[in-house]
Design a protein around this motif. Structure first.
Motif, PDB file in Angstrom:
ATOM      1  N   ASP A  59       0.895  -1.211  -0.147  1.00  0.00           N
ATOM      2  CA  ASP A  59       0.035  -0.069   0.109  1.00  0.00           C
ATOM      3  C   ASP A  59       0.947   1.276  -0.073  1.00  0.00           C
ATOM      4  N   SER A  91      -3.049   2.545  -4.255  1.00  0.00           N
ATOM      5  CA  SER A  91      -3.920   3.298  -3.202  1.00  0.00           C
ATOM      6  C   SER A  91      -4.365   4.729  -3.768  1.00  0.00           C
ATOM      7  N   PHE A 112      -7.319  -2.965  -4.167  1.00  0.00           N
ATOM      8  CA  PHE A 112      -6.783  -1.535  -4.542  1.00  0.00           C
ATOM      9  C   PHE A 112      -7.617  -0.718  -5.609  1.00  0.00           C
ATOM     10  N   ARG A 115     -10.593   0.963  -3.812  1.00  0.00           N
ATOM     11  CA  ARG A 115     -10.371   2.138  -3.157  1.00  0.00           C
ATOM     12  C   ARG A 115     -10.587   3.327  -4.103  1.00  0.00           C
TER      13      ARG A 115
END
Ligand code: JHZ
Length: 387
Positions: A59, A91, A112, A115
């Motif tokens: 991350d 990220s 990811f 996100r």
């Protein structure tokens, strides 16, 4: 292709174990040199699905250095292009600074991709391919800017990667690629940068030659000393706009260093092997004198140092990390437990081995109190020493 080095029976660097009893699959890591392109690369690599999948743990937002690096660059270029395409957005710490309705991202690790989709940026949870590039052009039009950091070196099929870029970039568009510099890998003896995720180890020299195969031209390169042990940012165009002064200088420096010369590279590979032996010896010696050693940063590189040097949980008690996805797991093969970062775990510890040596300055600042009270860091970059 000429062989440079083989590391035997290594686990995947981010293939963390959920349980102590789990067994990590092991693979050899074979590094070779291509004499035509001067490109250093892995051969016989593992399938991409084993490396980049929905449980991916790295991350980029866990390090302030990276947050600042991508934010600063995004703010600098925002006026030139409001809606780039990012390949490998992780990220989202770069793409989040652009027009969220128009920017596009590609991220094959679904945990990811979710996100950045959640913050409104259309993110395709897929590998970067020609078919995907065509779909993006159909849905969003050609892109004036494509940005990709620490991803192109992970894509195992370079033809597919650059043909897809050519498909998607507009005729006057700019392609910007960031990738750790192979020159630094050698100069700083960063043997732990060799791992299965990194299929290619680009230098300015090899990047320029590779691009020509795809009718792309390297115009400029900037160098970022503090990013991942030394990173090059390449500026690439469809037309030949000539070479910037700093690009000419970088090519000349690499030529003198010998990055197009197998024998000269081998001299540095041998220095790296020595670095590996020295850090192992130092840690084993500290064990003999019953010093307590823990790791700081469960990086992909930390997995490599432990396993390349044959160290395990008997040598390094645990490793601290701020990434929730890594905490409670174990470094594969070495079985070193990964604990949630908490200052209390540094109490009564003699030495911290810097797994995240690329954030040395950030970490030194954060741990000033511990250092002032006598705590010491060990690192092997650019040589084995105690800080
Ligand atoms: P970091 C990754 O390698 C994997 P890694 C990847 N394949 C790649 O190409 C390179 O990046 C570029 C932790 N940490 O960035 C957070 C702390 O705990 O060196 C991270 O887990 N405390 C995509 O894994 C790790 O260290 C801190 O104060 O080698 C850093 O990982 C800080 C600053 C970091 O990448």
């Amino acid at each position: 292709m000429k062989k440079l080095i083989t590391f035997e029976n290594l686990p995947l660097s981010n293939g963390l174990l959920n349980d102590w009893d789990d067994t990590a699959p092991l693979f050899n890591l074979n590094v070779g040199f291509d004499e035509d392109t001067s490109l250093v690369h892995l051969y016989d690599n593992v399938p991409a699905e084993l490396l980049f999948n929905d449980t991916y743990v790295y991350d980029s937002s866990q390090s302030q250095t990276m947050i600042n690096h991508f934010r600063d660059f995004a703010l600098k270029i925002k006026d030139m292009c409001k809606a780039p395409l990012e390949i490998g957005s992780n990220s989202g710490i770069f793409i989040e600074h652009f027009d969220r309705d128009k920017a596009v991202a590609v991220e094959p690790c679904k945990n990811f991709a979710e996100r950045t989709n959640n913050i409104g940026i259309k993110t395709y949870p897929e590998y970067w391919t020609v078919d995907l590039a065509k779909e993006i052009v159909k849905n969003h039009g050609k892109r004036d800017m494509i940005f990709s950091a620490n991803t192109i070196s992970h894509i195992q099929d370079l033809d597919e990667c650059f043909n897809a870029i050519n498909e998607c970039i507009s005729d006057n568009g700019t392609v910007i690629i960031e990738s750790p510099s192979f020159l630094d890998v050698l100069e700083n003896k960063e043997f732990d940068q060799f791992y299965h995720e990194h299929n290619f180890y680009f230098s300015v020299t090899s990047m320029e030659k590779i691009l020509l195969k795809y009718d792309l031209f390297l115009r400029d390169v900037s160098y970022h000393k503090d990013i991942h042990g030394g990173t090059n940012r390449y500026f690439i165009y469809k037309r030949n706009l000539g070479k910037s002064e700093r690009l000419v200088a970088a090519l000349e420096y690499e030529k003198n260093f010998g990055l197009d010369d197998y024998d000269k590279i081998m001299i540095h590979i041998n220095k790296m092997k020595k670095n590996m032996e020295e850090i192992k010896e130092l840690i084993l010696n500290m064990n003999i004198f019953q010093k307590t050693i823990v790791g700081y940063g469960a990086t992909a590189k930390f997995t490599q140092v432990a396993n390349m040097c044959g160290l395990d949980y008997t040598n390094i008690q645990y490793v601290l990390d701020t990434t929730p996805e890594k905490q409670g797991k174990f470094v594969p093969k070495a079985k070193i437990p990964i604990l949630k970062y908490n200052k209390k775990f540094l109490k009564n510890i003699d030495y911290c081995f810097l797994g995240a040596w690329n954030y040395k300055d950030e970490i030194m600042k954060k741990e000033k109190k511990w250092i002032d009270s006598g705590g010491k860091f060990i690192t092997h970059i650019p040589w084995v020493h105690i800080i």
